[in-house]
Design a protein around this motif. Structure first.
Motif, PDB file in Angstrom:
ATOM      1  N   GLU A   1      -6.996  26.744 -39.096  1.00 19.05           N
ATOM      2  CA  GLU A   1      -6.779  26.724 -40.543  1.00 19.05           C
ATOM      3  C   GLU A   1      -6.905  28.105 -41.162  1.00 19.05           C
ATOM      4  O   GLU A   1      -6.122  28.468 -42.050  1.00 19.05           O
ATOM      5  CB  GLU A   1      -7.745  25.740 -41.208  1.00 19.05           C
TER       6      GLU A   1
ATOM      7  N   ASP B   1      -3.777  30.043 -40.439  1.00 18.27           N
ATOM      8  CA  ASP B   1      -2.692  29.645 -41.330  1.00 18.27           C
ATOM      9  C   ASP B   1      -2.871  30.260 -42.728  1.00 18.27           C
ATOM     10  O   ASP B   1      -1.912  30.731 -43.331  1.00 18.27           O
ATOM     11  CB  ASP B   1      -2.627  28.123 -41.420  1.00 18.27           C
TER      12      ASP B   1
ATOM     13  N   ARG C   1      -8.625  22.414 -47.106  1.00 24.78           N
ATOM     14  CA  ARG C   1      -7.813  21.999 -45.970  1.00 24.78           C
ATOM     15  C   ARG C   1      -8.547  21.062 -45.018  1.00 24.78           C
ATOM     16  O   ARG C   1      -7.927  20.208 -44.398  1.00 24.78           O
ATOM     17  CB  ARG C   1      -7.357  23.232 -45.181  1.00 24.78           C
ATOM     18  N   VAL C   2      -9.864  21.244 -44.849  1.00 23.23           N
ATOM     19  CA  VAL C   2     -10.600  20.480 -43.833  1.00 23.23           C
ATOM     20  C   VAL C   2     -11.588  19.490 -44.445  1.00 23.23           C
ATOM     21  O   VAL C   2     -12.448  18.971 -43.737  1.00 23.23           O
ATOM     22  CB  VAL C   2     -11.340  21.423 -42.844  1.00 23.23           C
TER      23      VAL C   2
END
Length: 118
Positions: free
Chosen positions: A16, A19, A81-82
């Motif tokens: 992540e 990215d 994101r997580v």
């Protein structure tokens, strides 16, 4: 904590963050590449040591200063994101992974002393 779970968390954070940095460097449009080479998470998930490789290496200091100045924003983006996979987002500490520079230097030294060159 179980090593398998810790490894999965490290890989998730590495993917992540990679990215996130890829999207940021694409927006800069000046040929900079920031890659996440290694992530090490503490067993209690409170700290993540993130090792970065930056190309070109002449911009390393400038980019590391910017990354460290924006650590809170990067951690927030990572959390967004997580958030479904991790309950607790670790504090991020960034380091330069200079292993490629070290390998290049050793290679230069080995080829510099090559007796076949003469």
């Amino acid at each position: 904590m179980d090593n398998t779970r810790l490894s999965k968390i490290e890989r998730l954070i590495q993917k992540e963050l990679g990215d996130i940095f890829q999207r940021q460097t694409q927006a800069m449009r000046d040929g900079v590449l920031v890659s996440v080479s290694v992530v090490r998470v503490s067993p209690d998930l409170s700290l993540a040591k993130v090792y970065l490789s930056i190309f070109p290496s002449r911009r390393t200091d400038e980019l590391m200063y910017a990354i460290k100045a924006n650590t809170r924003t990067i951690r927030y983006d990572l959390g967004q994101r997580v958030r479904t996979q991790l309950r607790k987002i670790p504090e991020l500490v960034f380091f330069i992974d200079d292993s490629l520079d070290y390998i290049e230097h050793i290679d230069f030294l080995l080829h510099d002393d090559d007796p076949d060159k003469a």
